[in-house]
Design an enzyme around this catalytic site. Structure first.
Site, mmCIF file in Angstrom:
data_model
loop_
_atom_site.group_PDB
_atom_site.id
_atom_site.type_symbol
_atom_site.label_atom_id
_atom_site.label_comp_id
_atom_site.label_asym_id
_atom_site.label_seq_id
_atom_site.Cartn_x
_atom_site.Cartn_y
_atom_site.Cartn_z
ATOM 1 N N ARG A 110 12.016 -1.637 10.537
ATOM 2 C CA ARG A 110 10.968 -1.425 11.678
ATOM 3 C C ARG A 110 10.952 -2.396 12.661
ATOM 4 O O ARG A 110 10.986 -3.647 12.338
ATOM 5 C CB ARG A 110 9.399 -1.376 10.732
ATOM 6 C CG ARG A 110 9.342 0.124 10.299
ATOM 7 C CD ARG A 110 8.152 0.123 9.545
ATOM 8 N NE ARG A 110 6.705 -0.547 10.016
ATOM 9 C CZ ARG A 110 5.520 -0.534 9.572
ATOM 10 N NH1 ARG A 110 5.503 -0.125 8.463
ATOM 11 N NH2 ARG A 110 4.602 -1.071 10.299
ATOM 12 N N ARG A 150 -8.970 0.887 9.061
ATOM 13 C CA ARG A 150 -8.425 -0.508 9.746
ATOM 14 C C ARG A 150 -9.650 -1.436 10.263
ATOM 15 O O ARG A 150 -9.364 -2.388 10.606
ATOM 16 C CB ARG A 150 -7.241 -0.488 10.561
ATOM 17 C CG ARG A 150 -5.904 -0.964 9.764
ATOM 18 C CD ARG A 150 -4.831 -0.798 10.670
ATOM 19 N NE ARG A 150 -3.555 -1.518 10.652
ATOM 20 C CZ ARG A 150 -2.455 -1.127 9.868
ATOM 21 N NH1 ARG A 150 -2.708 0.468 9.481
ATOM 22 N NH2 ARG A 150 -1.680 -1.699 9.525
ATOM 23 N N ARG A 181 -0.344 -9.216 13.825
ATOM 24 C CA ARG A 181 -0.643 -8.178 12.710
ATOM 25 C C ARG A 181 -1.497 -8.926 11.671
ATOM 26 O O ARG A 181 -2.625 -8.552 11.245
ATOM 27 C CB ARG A 181 0.368 -7.675 12.126
ATOM 28 C CG ARG A 181 1.054 -6.324 13.159
ATOM 29 C CD ARG A 181 2.289 -5.876 12.863
ATOM 30 N NE ARG A 181 2.445 -5.350 11.592
ATOM 31 C CZ ARG A 181 3.695 -5.227 10.684
ATOM 32 N NH1 ARG A 181 4.768 -5.935 11.235
ATOM 33 N NH2 ARG A 181 3.639 -4.661 9.798
ATOM 34 N N LYS A 194 0.715 -1.294 0.062
ATOM 35 C CA LYS A 194 -0.024 0.094 0.067
ATOM 36 C C LYS A 194 0.948 1.338 -0.038
ATOM 37 O O LYS A 194 0.621 2.091 -0.926
ATOM 38 C CB LYS A 194 -1.122 -0.064 1.214
ATOM 39 C CG LYS A 194 -1.844 -1.201 1.274
ATOM 40 C CD LYS A 194 -2.936 -1.092 2.549
ATOM 41 C CE LYS A 194 -1.996 -1.236 3.771
ATOM 42 N NZ LYS A 194 -1.551 -2.710 4.122
HETATM 43 P P1 ADP Z 1 1.831 -1.802 7.385
HETATM 44 O O1 ADP Z 1 2.408 -1.026 6.725
HETATM 45 O O2 ADP Z 1 2.693 -3.148 7.916
HETATM 46 O O3 ADP Z 1 0.589 -2.354 7.079
HETATM 47 P P2 ADP Z 1 1.249 0.339 9.205
HETATM 48 O O4 ADP Z 1 2.542 1.081 9.071
HETATM 49 O O5 ADP Z 1 -0.013 0.838 8.408
HETATM 50 O O6 ADP Z 1 1.693 -0.922 8.905
HETATM 51 O O7 ADP Z 1 0.847 0.478 10.881
HETATM 52 C C1 ADP Z 1 1.866 0.225 11.789
HETATM 53 C C2 ADP Z 1 1.102 0.035 13.124
HETATM 54 O O8 ADP Z 1 0.438 1.307 13.475
HETATM 55 C C3 ADP Z 1 -0.145 -0.973 13.091
HETATM 56 O O9 ADP Z 1 0.151 -2.380 13.209
HETATM 57 C C4 ADP Z 1 -1.188 -0.372 14.204
HETATM 58 O O10 ADP Z 1 -0.404 -0.865 15.436
HETATM 59 C C5 ADP Z 1 -0.788 0.938 14.248
HETATM 60 N N1 ADP Z 1 -1.827 1.786 13.243
HETATM 61 C C6 ADP Z 1 -1.700 2.198 11.890
HETATM 62 N N2 ADP Z 1 -2.848 2.681 11.356
HETATM 63 C C7 ADP Z 1 -3.760 2.149 12.242
HETATM 64 C C8 ADP Z 1 -5.310 2.377 12.226
HETATM 65 N N3 ADP Z 1 -6.000 2.970 11.186
HETATM 66 N N4 ADP Z 1 -5.974 1.866 13.303
HETATM 67 C C9 ADP Z 1 -5.428 1.462 14.339
HETATM 68 N N5 ADP Z 1 -3.935 1.241 14.452
HETATM 69 C C10 ADP Z 1 -3.218 1.509 13.198
HETATM 70 P P1 ADP Z 2 2.223 -1.856 3.063
HETATM 71 O O1 ADP Z 2 1.981 -0.507 3.094
HETATM 72 O O2 ADP Z 2 0.990 -2.462 2.492
HETATM 73 O O3 ADP Z 2 2.320 -2.705 4.442
HETATM 74 P P2 ADP Z 2 4.692 -1.628 1.752
HETATM 75 O O4 ADP Z 2 4.317 -0.685 0.788
HETATM 76 O O5 ADP Z 2 5.466 -1.074 3.068
HETATM 77 O O6 ADP Z 2 3.388 -2.364 2.460
HETATM 78 O O7 ADP Z 2 5.597 -2.927 1.096
HETATM 79 C C1 ADP Z 2 6.071 -3.880 1.983
HETATM 80 C C2 ADP Z 2 7.546 -4.345 1.315
HETATM 81 O O8 ADP Z 2 7.309 -5.201 0.160
HETATM 82 C C3 ADP Z 2 8.374 -3.360 1.215
HETATM 83 O O9 ADP Z 2 9.613 -3.770 1.546
HETATM 84 C C4 ADP Z 2 8.191 -2.985 -0.407
HETATM 85 O O10 ADP Z 2 9.700 -2.466 -1.037
HETATM 86 C C5 ADP Z 2 7.781 -4.296 -0.927
HETATM 87 N N1 ADP Z 2 7.133 -4.351 -2.061
HETATM 88 C C6 ADP Z 2 6.165 -3.549 -2.144
HETATM 89 N N2 ADP Z 2 5.423 -3.584 -3.148
HETATM 90 C C7 ADP Z 2 5.928 -4.649 -4.246
HETATM 91 C C8 ADP Z 2 5.666 -5.624 -5.249
HETATM 92 N N3 ADP Z 2 4.798 -5.008 -5.953
HETATM 93 N N4 ADP Z 2 6.747 -6.265 -5.750
HETATM 94 C C9 ADP Z 2 7.799 -6.672 -4.625
HETATM 95 N N5 ADP Z 2 8.030 -5.904 -3.485
HETATM 96 C C10 ADP Z 2 7.122 -4.893 -3.102
#
Ligand code: ADP
Ligand code: ADP
Length: 217
Positions: free
Chosen positions: A161, A89, A172, A13
């Site tokens: 992270r 979420r 998660r 995302k």
């Molecule tokens: P990821 O990229 O792995 O989906 P995020 O960076 O979006 O993770 O979120 C990291 C953490 O921040 C989540 O595991 C949660 O603890 C918190 N968080 C982020 N967005 C929300 C939300 N909309 N509601 C509740 N917790 C959130």
């Molecule tokens: P989210 O926001 O859904 O948690 P991220 O955008 O942080 O996911 O991406 C998670 C990991 O996957 C990152 O290390 C990113 O560089 C990698 N990644 C994202 N999209 C792709 C893709 N289409 N193909 C391969 N790797 C990807």
């Protein structure tokens, strides 16, 4: 355009929002990024969110909804469109978001569900690295920086992270299945849901998403 990005942690995302925000001319709003900033600055909000983020749980709905409400109401760029990443979420958050946007007269145009298989998710989360300075997202195999540990964009330090460890990832994923996945039907019910195969490489995901957004305008 006003877009919600849905999908499991690691689906891509943040990466998609990062590559499309300029093309679409929209604001990228990531609640994860906002919360991590608060944590880094050790604000009262950051202190409150810390335990939830570190365990892989969800920060309470009212806390994140307030953050989103402030951002969408006070950041003048939101009027030109936005891409929400990591919010909503829970179904409660999705309902709150609709209420907020109703009042602002800015309804969601499209909810893009980034569908990814478990193998993809695990490989992406364990290999994810992020720039401490500008938040740019890398992957040790799929998207490495040119120079090891140094951000291509700002020269900042690239780190892993704390919540991208095996134990927290498991939690998660459970939280995603139990609390976040039901949002998919919520947007399906509003005829706003579109799907993209997020297992594909990032160029293909970007093109598929752009085609979908251009068709939803
Ligand atoms: P990821 O990229 O792995 O989906 P995020 O960076 O979006 O993770 O979120 C990291 C953490 O921040 C989540 O595991 C949660 O603890 C918190 N968080 C982020 N967005 C929300 C939300 N909309 N509601 C509740 N917790 C959130
Ligand atoms: P989210 O926001 O859904 O948690 P991220 O955008 O942080 O996911 O991406 C998670 C990991 O996957 C990152 O290390 C990113 O560089 C990698 N990644 C994202 N999209 C792709 C893709 N289409 N193909 C391969 N790797 C990807």
């Amino acid at each position: 355009m006003r877009i919600v990005l849905l999908g499991p942690p690691g689906a891509g995302k943040g990466t998609l929002a990062g590559v499309l925000k300029d093309t679409l001319g929209v604001l990228h709003v990531s609640t994860g990024d906002i919360l991590r900033e608060e944590l880094k600055a050790n604000t009262p909000l950051g202190q409150e969110a810390k335990k939830f983020i570190e365990s892989g749980g969800l920060v309470p709905d009212e806390v994140v909804t307030k953050l989103i409400k402030n951002k969408l109401t006070n950041d003048s760029r939101a009027k030109d469109g936005f891409m929400l990443d990591g919010y909503p979420r829970t179904v409660n958050q999705a309902k709150d978001l609709d209420n907020i946007l109703d009042k602002l007269g800015m309804p969601i145009d499209c909810a893009l569900y980034m569908e990814a298989t478990l193998g993809t998710i695990l490989a992406r989360l364990t290999g994810r690295r992020v720039c401490r300075g500008c938040g740019k997202i890398y992957h040790i195999v799929n998207m490495p920086s040119k120079k090891d540990g140094v951000c291509d964009s700002c020269g900042g330090e690239i780190y892993q992270r704390a919540d991208d460890n095996e134990e927290t990832i498991k939690n998660r994923m459970k939280v995603y299945t139990d609390s976040t996945a039901p949002i998919i039907s919520f947007y399906e019910g509003q005829n706003k849901l579109k799907k993209v195969n997020a297992d594909k490489d990032s160029q293909e995901v970007k093109e598929d998403a752009l085609n979908i957004f251009n068709g939803s305008r």
